[in-house]
Motif scaffolding. Structure first.
Motif, mmCIF file in Angstrom:
data_model
loop_
_atom_site.group_PDB
_atom_site.id
_atom_site.type_symbol
_atom_site.label_atom_id
_atom_site.label_comp_id
_atom_site.label_asym_id
_atom_site.label_seq_id
_atom_site.Cartn_x
_atom_site.Cartn_y
_atom_site.Cartn_z
ATOM 1 N N LYS A 23 0.852 -1.184 0.000
ATOM 2 C CA LYS A 23 0.000 0.000 0.000
ATOM 3 C C LYS A 23 0.894 1.242 0.000
ATOM 4 O O LYS A 23 1.769 1.391 0.846
ATOM 5 C CB LYS A 23 -0.921 0.007 1.211
ATOM 6 C CG LYS A 23 -2.007 -1.056 1.162
ATOM 7 C CD LYS A 23 -2.974 -0.932 2.318
ATOM 8 C CE LYS A 23 -4.093 -1.964 2.221
ATOM 9 N NZ LYS A 23 -5.049 -1.855 3.345
ATOM 10 N N LYS A 24 0.643 2.127 -0.965
ATOM 11 C CA LYS A 24 1.470 3.322 -1.107
ATOM 12 C C LYS A 24 0.620 4.458 -1.641
ATOM 13 O O LYS A 24 -0.137 4.270 -2.601
ATOM 14 C CB LYS A 24 2.646 3.024 -2.053
ATOM 15 C CG LYS A 24 3.776 4.022 -1.985
ATOM 16 C CD LYS A 24 4.991 3.515 -2.758
ATOM 17 C CE LYS A 24 6.169 4.462 -2.609
ATOM 18 N NZ LYS A 24 7.356 3.990 -3.347
ATOM 19 N N HIS A 25 0.743 5.613 -1.030
ATOM 20 C CA HIS A 25 -0.034 6.795 -1.422
ATOM 21 C C HIS A 25 -1.527 6.496 -1.435
ATOM 22 O O HIS A 25 -2.266 6.972 -2.303
ATOM 23 C CB HIS A 25 0.412 7.303 -2.799
ATOM 24 C CG HIS A 25 1.768 7.945 -2.811
ATOM 25 N ND1 HIS A 25 1.952 9.300 -2.694
ATOM 26 C CD2 HIS A 25 3.012 7.406 -2.877
ATOM 27 C CE1 HIS A 25 3.241 9.576 -2.721
ATOM 28 N NE2 HIS A 25 3.915 8.437 -2.829
ATOM 29 N N GLY A 26 -1.967 5.695 -0.470
ATOM 30 C CA GLY A 26 -3.384 5.386 -0.365
ATOM 31 C C GLY A 26 -3.889 4.412 -1.414
ATOM 32 O O GLY A 26 -5.100 4.188 -1.503
ATOM 33 N N LEU A 27 -3.011 3.839 -2.203
ATOM 34 C CA LEU A 27 -3.404 2.904 -3.261
ATOM 35 C C LEU A 27 -2.816 1.527 -2.960
ATOM 36 O O LEU A 27 -1.766 1.402 -2.332
ATOM 37 C CB LEU A 27 -2.905 3.392 -4.626
ATOM 38 C CG LEU A 27 -3.401 4.768 -5.064
ATOM 39 C CD1 LEU A 27 -2.676 5.221 -6.322
ATOM 40 C CD2 LEU A 27 -4.914 4.748 -5.306
ATOM 41 N N ARG A 28 -3.505 0.496 -3.438
ATOM 42 C CA ARG A 28 -3.057 -0.873 -3.210
ATOM 43 C C ARG A 28 -2.526 -1.462 -4.510
ATOM 44 O O ARG A 28 -3.180 -1.388 -5.555
ATOM 45 C CB ARG A 28 -4.214 -1.735 -2.695
ATOM 46 C CG ARG A 28 -3.808 -3.147 -2.338
ATOM 47 C CD ARG A 28 -4.965 -3.938 -1.786
ATOM 48 N NE ARG A 28 -5.958 -4.245 -2.807
ATOM 49 C CZ ARG A 28 -7.039 -4.976 -2.603
ATOM 50 N NH1 ARG A 28 -7.279 -5.443 -1.388
ATOM 51 N NH2 ARG A 28 -7.910 -5.214 -3.570
ATOM 52 N N PHE A 29 -1.337 -2.054 -4.408
ATOM 53 C CA PHE A 29 -0.713 -2.685 -5.569
ATOM 54 C C PHE A 29 -0.345 -4.116 -5.190
ATOM 55 O O PHE A 29 0.163 -4.375 -4.087
ATOM 56 C CB PHE A 29 0.537 -1.907 -6.002
ATOM 57 C CG PHE A 29 0.272 -0.469 -6.326
ATOM 58 C CD1 PHE A 29 -0.249 -0.104 -7.555
ATOM 59 C CD2 PHE A 29 0.513 0.523 -5.380
ATOM 60 C CE1 PHE A 29 -0.497 1.218 -7.851
ATOM 61 C CE2 PHE A 29 0.277 1.854 -5.670
ATOM 62 C CZ PHE A 29 -0.244 2.207 -6.915
ATOM 63 N N GLU A 30 -0.567 -5.037 -6.115
ATOM 64 C CA GLU A 30 -0.320 -6.447 -5.869
ATOM 65 C C GLU A 30 0.414 -7.081 -7.043
ATOM 66 O O GLU A 30 0.271 -6.633 -8.194
ATOM 67 C CB GLU A 30 -1.630 -7.202 -5.626
ATOM 68 C CG GLU A 30 -2.401 -6.733 -4.410
ATOM 69 C CD GLU A 30 -3.711 -7.480 -4.229
ATOM 70 O OE1 GLU A 30 -4.332 -7.346 -3.163
ATOM 71 O OE2 GLU A 30 -4.125 -8.208 -5.176
ATOM 72 N N ILE A 31 1.185 -8.108 -6.754
ATOM 73 C CA ILE A 31 1.824 -8.901 -7.796
ATOM 74 C C ILE A 31 1.568 -10.377 -7.500
ATOM 75 O O ILE A 31 1.415 -10.770 -6.335
ATOM 76 C CB ILE A 31 3.343 -8.637 -7.897
ATOM 77 C CG1 ILE A 31 4.023 -8.833 -6.536
ATOM 78 C CG2 ILE A 31 3.626 -7.252 -8.437
ATOM 79 C CD1 ILE A 31 5.530 -8.666 -6.574
#
Length: 363
Positions: A23-31
């Motif tokens: 989670k970064k800058h209020g956004l969620r990223f996944e791989i």
């Protein structure tokens, strides 16, 4: 013909994968990664990132197959290079595991904590370690829950303090050799008495006093500082000092004597367990004496020339070759050094990394 090439409608993609989330800058990223590969990569075993990632694609939701937007990637990472972003997520992201995997990890860490407690504690009545099965029962009785985000050693020390409130258990004393000028003998003796140290031997040579003693780990820092102030030094002989023969007692006790089931953690059950511990310690001590007499009377059938040790029981003889004691003596044999006993072997192995472990001895 073209319709036969279409994938089934009910197919669910990207469901049997390991997901690393950041989670970064209020956004969620996944791989999406291969299972059991993430930890290997983080520990340095796996070097090729392509062997870890199922695809170098960044998602906002892997299970639903939703790709992350390019503008979100630039806002959070300053670039839309998928490879660089995947690498950062792998390094800083949190691994999402399934329920069974999480239970397996917690169970493994629970066992690790119990092992650390067993190595660092003794039964004050026998000066021998409890078997690991008894330590685990203590932990269940006090309703201990593993915290996966904390170090196992730190949790073990906290559990020891909690167990001491209910059961007869104490930290293994450290075995030290103190060397001070002869004129400082009286001052050192007063301090040793205040620390409750158990003095094993005293020797004098070249106007110096050599004292071998056992001391509680909590007093080690103060002892080290005081001895240095007297222009002396401290040598650690053993980090965990206990009575000899504890391994055979523990193994024989677990094999021969079934443990009764524990009731719920009430005051009565704790009292019953404490009574049971005392009874089992007495029976174990009697068994050791009887076994020693019978072993002396009969010639040992199995002998390990590397460790200069004999084993009457064939199963114990086979298990010995898998032990750290045997492996350590093998390494010494290649250097043409004499074999060590089990107690000496433990002290020799502990002395190599005791400096890294000293931070854990202050309550």
């Amino acid at each position: 013909m073209s319709r036969s090439l279409l994938q089934p409608i009910g197919q669910k993609r990207l469901t049997n994968v390991a997901v690393v989330r950041l989670k970064k800058h209020g956004l969620r990223f996944e791989i999406a990664c291969y299972k059991n590969k993430v930890l290997s990569w983080r520990s340095g075993v796996e070097k090729d990132l392509d062997e870890v990632l199922q695809s170098q694609t960044v998602y906002s939701n892997v299970s639903k197959g939703v790709l992350a937007k390019s503008k979100d990637l630039i806002a959070a990472f300053g670039t839309d290079d998928q490879s660089k972003i995947c690498l950062e997520i792998m390094e800083k992201g949190e691994l999402q595991v399934a329920g069974k995997e999480r239970d397996s990890q917690l169970s493994s860490q629970f066992r690790d904590i119990a092992t650390i407690i067993m190595e660092k504690t003794i039964n004050p009545q026998t000066n021998r370690p409890y078997p690991i099965s008894m330590i685990e029962r203590f932990m269940h009785e006090i309703h201990f829950a593993v915290d996966p985000n904390q170090n196992s050693k730190k949790q073990a020390l906290e559990v020891i303090r909690e167990i001491q409130k209910h059961f007869p258990i104490r930290r293994c004393p450290m075995r030290l050799r103190l060397v001070v000028p002869e004129k400082s003998a009286s001052a050192l003796q007063e301090k040793l008495d205040s620390w409750g140290a158990d003095i094993k031997s005293k020797e004098q040579s070249e106007k110096q006093l050599h004292i071998a003693c056992e001391i509680e780990p909590g007093a080690f820092r103060e002892c080290d500082s005081f001895v240095r102030s007297l222009s002396g030094w401290v040598e650690i002989l053993s980090i965990s000092a206990h009575a000899e023969g504890e391994t055979q007692v523990d193994q024989q006790e677990e094999l021969d004597e079934p443990r009764p089931r524990l009731a719920k953690a009430t005051t009565n059950s704790i009292d019953q367990l404490a009574t049971e511990i005392q009874r089992q310690d007495l029976s174990a001590s009697t068994r050791v004496i009887d076994e020693g007499r019978s072993t002396t009377a009969r010639a040992a059938k199995n002998r390990c020339s590397t460790c200069d040790a004999t084993f009457e029981d064939a199963s114990l003889y086979r298990e010995h070759f898998k032990s750290e004691w045997h492996k350590h003596n093998l390494r010494r044999k290649t250097r043409q050094l004499h074999p060590l006993s089990a107690e000496e072997c433990l002290a020799d192995m502990d002395s190599g990394d005791y400096k890294a472990d000293l931070g854990n001895y202050s309550f």
